[in-house]
Design a protein around this motif. Structure first.
Motif, PDB file in Angstrom:
ATOM      1  N   UNK A  10       4.379 108.583  15.760  1.00 49.15           N
ATOM      2  CA  UNK A  10       3.955 109.036  14.437  1.00 49.15           C
ATOM      3  C   UNK A  10       4.984 108.699  13.365  1.00 49.15           C
ATOM      4  N   UNK A  11       6.251 108.844  13.678  1.00 49.75           N
ATOM      5  CA  UNK A  11       7.284 108.538  12.694  1.00 49.75           C
ATOM      6  C   UNK A  11       7.462 107.029  12.577  1.00 49.75           C
ATOM      7  N   UNK A  12       7.544 106.352  13.728  1.00 48.11           N
ATOM      8  CA  UNK A  12       7.647 104.896  13.772  1.00 48.11           C
ATOM      9  C   UNK A  12       6.718 104.390  14.859  1.00 48.11           C
ATOM     10  N   UNK A  13       5.823 103.483  14.499  1.00 46.90           N
ATOM     11  CA  UNK A  13       4.882 102.874  15.443  1.00 46.90           C
ATOM     12  C   UNK A  13       5.121 101.366  15.402  1.00 46.90           C
ATOM     13  N   UNK A  14       5.679 100.833  16.477  1.00 50.62           N
ATOM     14  CA  UNK A  14       5.947  99.401  16.536  1.00 50.62           C
ATOM     15  C   UNK A  14       4.683  98.614  16.834  1.00 50.62           C
ATOM     16  N   UNK A  15       4.518  97.504  16.120  1.00 51.45           N
ATOM     17  CA  UNK A  15       3.352  96.633  16.318  1.00 51.45           C
ATOM     18  C   UNK A  15       3.857  95.200  16.389  1.00 51.45           C
ATOM     19  N   UNK A  16       3.474  94.487  17.446  1.00 50.15           N
ATOM     20  CA  UNK A  16       3.903  93.100  17.583  1.00 50.15           C
ATOM     21  C   UNK A  16       2.808  92.250  18.192  1.00 50.15           C
ATOM     22  N   UNK A  17       2.787  90.991  17.813  1.00 48.65           N
ATOM     23  CA  UNK A  17       1.795  90.056  18.337  1.00 48.65           C
ATOM     24  C   UNK A  17       2.521  88.889  18.993  1.00 48.65           C
ATOM     25  N   UNK A  18       2.079  88.568  20.214  1.00 46.47           N
ATOM     26  CA  UNK A  18       2.654  87.460  20.977  1.00 46.47           C
ATOM     27  C   UNK A  18       1.512  86.646  21.564  1.00 46.47           C
ATOM     28  N   UNK A  19       1.656  85.326  21.498  1.00 43.51           N
ATOM     29  CA  UNK A  19       0.704  84.419  22.135  1.00 43.51           C
ATOM     30  C   UNK A  19       1.261  83.981  23.477  1.00 43.51           C
ATOM     31  N   UNK A  20       0.381  83.893  24.475  1.00 45.74           N
ATOM     32  CA  UNK A  20       0.787  83.435  25.797  1.00 45.74           C
ATOM     33  C   UNK A  20       0.154  82.095  26.101  1.00 45.74           C
ATOM     34  N   UNK A  21       0.921  81.262  26.764  1.00 45.71           N
ATOM     35  CA  UNK A  21       0.425  79.939  27.153  1.00 45.71           C
ATOM     36  C   UNK A  21       0.368  79.841  28.661  1.00 45.71           C
ATOM     37  N   UNK A  22       0.611  78.643  29.158  1.00 47.72           N
ATOM     38  CA  UNK A  22       0.597  78.424  30.609  1.00 47.72           C
ATOM     39  C   UNK A  22       1.846  79.023  31.235  1.00 47.72           C
ATOM     40  N   UNK A  23       1.685  79.609  32.402  1.00 46.86           N
ATOM     41  CA  UNK A  23       2.819  80.207  33.093  1.00 46.86           C
ATOM     42  C   UNK A  23       3.390  81.364  32.305  1.00 46.86           C
ATOM     43  N   UNK A  24       4.684  81.298  32.089  1.00 45.91           N
ATOM     44  CA  UNK A  24       5.367  82.389  31.379  1.00 45.91           C
ATOM     45  C   UNK A  24       5.680  82.022  29.940  1.00 45.91           C
ATOM     46  N   UNK A  25       5.066  80.958  29.432  1.00 44.29           N
ATOM     47  CA  UNK A  25       5.317  80.544  28.049  1.00 44.29           C
ATOM     48  C   UNK A  25       4.736  81.572  27.082  1.00 44.29           C
ATOM     49  N   UNK A  26       5.568  82.026  26.152  1.00 50.39           N
ATOM     50  CA  UNK A  26       5.142  82.985  25.139  1.00 50.39           C
ATOM     51  C   UNK A  26       5.678  82.538  23.785  1.00 50.39           C
ATOM     52  N   UNK A  32       6.159  94.318  13.183  1.00 51.51           N
ATOM     53  CA  UNK A  32       6.407  95.253  12.094  1.00 51.51           C
ATOM     54  C   UNK A  32       6.499  96.657  12.690  1.00 51.51           C
ATOM     55  N   UNK A  33       6.899  97.593  11.869  1.00 51.08           N
ATOM     56  CA  UNK A  33       6.931  98.998  12.261  1.00 51.08           C
ATOM     57  C   UNK A  33       6.231  99.798  11.174  1.00 51.08           C
ATOM     58  N   UNK A  34       5.241 100.576  11.584  1.00 47.88           N
ATOM     59  CA  UNK A  34       4.526 101.462  10.662  1.00 47.88           C
ATOM     60  C   UNK A  34       5.303 102.764  10.625  1.00 47.88           C
ATOM     61  N   UNK A  35       5.663 103.185   9.441  1.00 48.51           N
ATOM     62  CA  UNK A  35       6.416 104.431   9.285  1.00 48.51           C
ATOM     63  C   UNK A  35       5.558 105.453   8.545  1.00 48.51           C
ATOM     64  N   UNK A  36       5.653 106.694   9.010  1.00 43.77           N
ATOM     65  CA  UNK A  36       4.983 107.782   8.295  1.00 43.77           C
ATOM     66  C   UNK A  36       6.004 108.894   8.080  1.00 43.77           C
ATOM     67  N   UNK A  37       5.927 109.580   6.962  1.00 48.56           N
ATOM     68  CA  UNK A  37       6.900 110.650   6.692  1.00 48.56           C
ATOM     69  C   UNK A  37       6.675 111.849   7.615  1.00 48.56           C
ATOM     70  N   UNK A 140      14.252  99.565  17.214  1.00 47.92           N
ATOM     71  CA  UNK A 140      13.905  99.315  18.614  1.00 47.92           C
ATOM     72  C   UNK A 140      12.400  99.363  18.850  1.00 47.92           C
ATOM     73  N   UNK A 141      11.661 100.101  18.036  1.00 51.54           N
ATOM     74  CA  UNK A 141      10.198 100.186  18.199  1.00 51.54           C
ATOM     75  C   UNK A 141       9.551  98.811  18.029  1.00 51.54           C
ATOM     76  N   UNK A 142      10.126  97.971  17.164  1.00 50.47           N
ATOM     77  CA  UNK A 142       9.603  96.619  16.957  1.00 50.47           C
ATOM     78  C   UNK A 142       9.811  95.781  18.217  1.00 50.47           C
TER      79      UNK A 142
END
Length: 187
Positions: A10-26, A32-37, A140-142
């Motif tokens: 609620x205070x900090x919500x980490x949001x991240x987007x990663x694309x995956x390819x073949x094998x372990x390629x990322x 970003x981090x969503x912050x609420x008071x 760290x949430x990010x």
């Protein structure tokens, strides 16, 4: 495959987007981090998290959403807030018919560092290295959100195959039991 990773809170919500390819390629896409008071009312805070997640789902169009599974902590209030934020994320994904997968903190740590007991600093360092970033995502949430996405990309296909194999085994066992029961009835 594109994965939206969410470290709910609620205070900090980490949001991240990663694309995956073949094998372990990322490949890193966004974070970003969503912050609420902390002094805002709960409905307002949940709405802020929901609005941000909705924007990210629309903007990045992930194939799957990976969320950190809520685990028991000593502070019930913190657990409740985290669980409520997780619910908001799952609801937003469900509205788009996106699969939502929950990973425990130890699963995520093990996937990105090799140890389920790694600390936040180790997770951040490995996320930076894996995604070839110039600096550790802060706060760290990010980094945790990106780690969730990486974890799912690396573990998701294996988990799906395992679940499929377990379902097939259950069907075979059921058919075998039915054949045994039929044979016993004939005796």
């Amino acid at each position: 495959m594109r994965v939206l990773g969410v470290d709910p809170g609620l205070t900090r919500c980490g949001i991240g987007v990663v694309d995956g390819g073949h094998g372990r390629a990322v490949r890193f896409v966004a974070v970003d981090v969503v912050r609420t008071p902390a002094d805002a009312e709960l409905p307002e805070r949940l709405l802020a998290v929901s609005d941000a997640v909705e924007r990210w789902l629309d903007a990045h169009r992930p194939d799957t959403v990976a969320v950190e599974r809520v685990f028991s902590q000593h502070n019930v209030r913190t657990v409740m807030g985290t669980a409520q934020a997780s619910g908001v994320v799952a609801l937003a994904a469900a509205r788009r018919s996106l699969p939502v997968v929950f990973h425990t903190p130890s699963e995520v740590k093990a996937a990105v560092t090799g140890s389920g007991r790694a600390d936040k600093k180790q997770v951040g360092a490995m996320v930076t290295r894996i995604l070839r970033l110039t600096e550790v995502p802060r706060p760290a949430d990010a980094a945790d959100a990106l780690a969730l996405a990486i974890c799912h990309l690396w573990r998701g296909p294996v988990s799906a195959r395992l679940a499929q194999a377990q379902a097939q085994a259950a069907q075979l066992a059921k058919a075998h039991r039915a054949r045994l029961a039929a044979a016993r009835r004939k005796e």
